[in-house]
Design a protein around this motif. Structure first.
Motif, mmCIF file in Angstrom:
data_model
loop_
_atom_site.group_PDB
_atom_site.id
_atom_site.type_symbol
_atom_site.label_atom_id
_atom_site.label_comp_id
_atom_site.label_asym_id
_atom_site.label_seq_id
_atom_site.Cartn_x
_atom_site.Cartn_y
_atom_site.Cartn_z
ATOM 1 N N ALA A 1 18.912 14.017 91.023
ATOM 2 C CA ALA A 1 17.878 13.295 91.761
ATOM 3 C C ALA A 1 17.593 13.826 93.162
ATOM 4 C CB ALA A 1 18.284 11.823 91.867
ATOM 5 N N HIS A 2 18.401 14.735 93.682
ATOM 6 C CA HIS A 2 18.242 15.147 95.075
ATOM 7 C C HIS A 2 16.845 15.731 95.327
ATOM 8 C CE1 HIS A 2 19.014 17.180 98.920
ATOM 9 N NE2 HIS A 2 19.981 16.295 99.057
ATOM 10 N N GLY A 3 16.251 15.324 96.441
ATOM 11 C CA GLY A 3 14.868 15.695 96.720
ATOM 12 C C GLY A 3 14.637 17.146 97.088
ATOM 13 N N GLU A 4 15.705 17.868 97.433
ATOM 14 C CA GLU A 4 15.554 19.285 97.784
ATOM 15 C C GLU A 4 16.308 20.203 96.827
ATOM 16 O OE1 GLU A 4 16.190 22.283 101.633
ATOM 17 O OE2 GLU A 4 16.670 20.142 101.787
ATOM 18 N N PHE A 5 17.535 19.834 96.469
ATOM 19 C CA PHE A 5 18.383 20.701 95.651
ATOM 20 C C PHE A 5 18.547 20.203 94.215
ATOM 21 C CE2 PHE A 5 20.125 20.758 100.062
ATOM 22 C CZ PHE A 5 19.579 21.980 100.416
ATOM 23 N N GLY A 6 17.877 19.111 93.863
ATOM 24 C CA GLY A 6 18.083 18.483 92.563
ATOM 25 C C GLY A 6 17.571 19.293 91.386
ATOM 26 N N ASN A 7 18.121 18.998 90.224
ATOM 27 C CA ASN A 7 17.672 19.667 89.001
ATOM 28 C C ASN A 7 16.193 19.436 88.738
ATOM 29 O OD1 ASN A 7 20.064 20.955 88.004
ATOM 30 N ND2 ASN A 7 20.875 18.939 87.455
ATOM 31 N N ASN A 8 15.721 18.200 88.959
ATOM 32 C CA ASN A 8 14.320 17.912 88.661
ATOM 33 C C ASN A 8 13.373 18.656 89.594
ATOM 34 O OD1 ASN A 8 14.734 16.210 86.452
ATOM 35 N ND2 ASN A 8 15.054 14.429 87.761
ATOM 36 N N VAL A 9 13.666 18.620 90.893
ATOM 37 C CA VAL A 9 12.771 19.304 91.830
ATOM 38 C C VAL A 9 12.827 20.813 91.635
ATOM 39 C CG1 VAL A 9 14.435 19.463 93.737
ATOM 40 C CG2 VAL A 9 11.995 19.385 94.226
ATOM 41 N N GLN A 10 13.994 21.344 91.326
ATOM 42 C CA GLN A 10 14.122 22.788 91.136
ATOM 43 C C GLN A 10 13.437 23.247 89.843
ATOM 44 O OE1 GLN A 10 15.315 25.115 93.257
ATOM 45 N NE2 GLN A 10 15.568 23.483 94.770
ATOM 46 N N LEU A 11 13.523 22.438 88.778
ATOM 47 C CA LEU A 11 12.800 22.792 87.549
ATOM 48 C C LEU A 11 11.299 22.753 87.797
ATOM 49 C CD1 LEU A 11 12.859 23.499 84.516
ATOM 50 C CD2 LEU A 11 12.814 21.028 84.047
ATOM 51 N N GLY A 12 10.839 21.741 88.546
ATOM 52 C CA GLY A 12 9.423 21.669 88.874
ATOM 53 C C GLY A 12 8.946 22.894 89.627
ATOM 54 N N LYS A 13 9.744 23.359 90.596
ATOM 55 C CA LYS A 13 9.381 24.568 91.340
ATOM 56 C C LYS A 13 9.320 25.780 90.425
ATOM 57 C CE LYS A 13 11.202 23.265 95.891
ATOM 58 N NZ LYS A 13 12.222 23.587 96.929
ATOM 59 N N LEU A 14 10.296 25.884 89.535
ATOM 60 C CA LEU A 14 10.328 27.013 88.607
ATOM 61 C C LEU A 14 9.067 27.060 87.755
ATOM 62 C CD1 LEU A 14 12.167 29.328 87.352
ATOM 63 C CD2 LEU A 14 12.785 27.614 85.631
#
Length: 249
Positions: free
Chosen positions: A103-116
């Protein structure tokens, strides 16, 4: 170099561990040497990862899936004994972050997958903000979204839905989050992405009209732990290496 106690204290605060009612302890799970110079990150603290980390000279292994899960047998025998024995024998620390890393807003799995995947505008909803969503600038056929994901993750995915259907609003949650499809349906999205799929997920997808992609539990959760490892390495002047132990699930 940094002391493990200092690194642990910083990371606990950074990951906001107190926010979560998790299925496992978050933070330092097995204590090793006091001074940390190199971090090895990986998705799961399997024996294969531990052996590779030892060979790479790790002082700390940082993972998303660690040990001591809720409802597992509270005894140190078999596979668990061999893993912990290996860590203790080689004086290697093990640190794990589960829901806080999702859930982390900067390093989280969800935000990082979205960036990818190039998903720009994101919002987060649901319990602990574990469901991410975005709206594409232009509609794409589902088949093009599938191709984007397969190229980005370097693997085939399982798809439920008409390849020609239009996709504009997308929600996702990495790992084994297929159970959140009902919440995704309530959001009115065209597509929900997670790592795994259950038998009932197929029916929920087809009957709701919300397409579903199972992109791989391991594959969707490779990126948060790398981002966290890079951050810790930069902040404390440490060496960091991500080791990807293949998992087809």
């Amino acid at each position: 170099m940094v002391k493990i106690n200092e690194l642990t204290h910083y990371t606990q605060q950074l990951m906001q561990v107190e926010r979560f009612k998790d299925y496992c302890p978050n933070g330092l799970q097995v204590e090793g040497r006091i001074t940390i110079g190199k971090i090895v990150t990986g998705v799961t603290a399997s024996m294969a990862l531990l052996e590779a980390a030892h060979k790479a000279g790790a002082d700390l292994v940082l993972v998303h899936h660690g040990y001591f899960w809720k409802n597992e047998a509270p005894v140190v025998v078999g596979i668990k004994q061999r893993r912990i024995k290996f860590l203790l024998a080689h004086d290697i620390n093990l640190m794990a972050y589960h829901l806080p890393l999702d859930a982390h807003g900067e390093f989280g799995n969800n935000v990082q997958l979205g960036k990818l995947l190039g998903f720009n505008t994101q919002s987060y909803v649901g319990v602990d903000n574990l469901i991410a969503s975005t709206e594409l600038e232009d509609e794409l056929p589902l088949s093009e979204v599938v191709l984007l994901i397969e190229r980005s993750l370097r693997r085939n995915v399982m798809v439920i839905g008409d390849p020609a259907r239009a996709v504009k609003k997308i929600a996702w949650c990495t790992g084994a989050a297929q159970g959140y499809i009902d919440q995704a349906i309530e959001l009115g999205v065209d597509l929900f992405i997670s790592g795994e799929i259950s038998e009932q997920t197929t029916h929920q997808s087809l009957e709701s009209g919300v397409a579903y992609i199972a992109a791989g539990h391991h594959a969707t959760e490779r990126y948060g732990v790398q981002a966290l490892g890079n951050h810790l390495a930069e902040k404390f002047n440490l060496e960091h290496e991500f080791i990807d132990i293949h998992n087809p699930v």
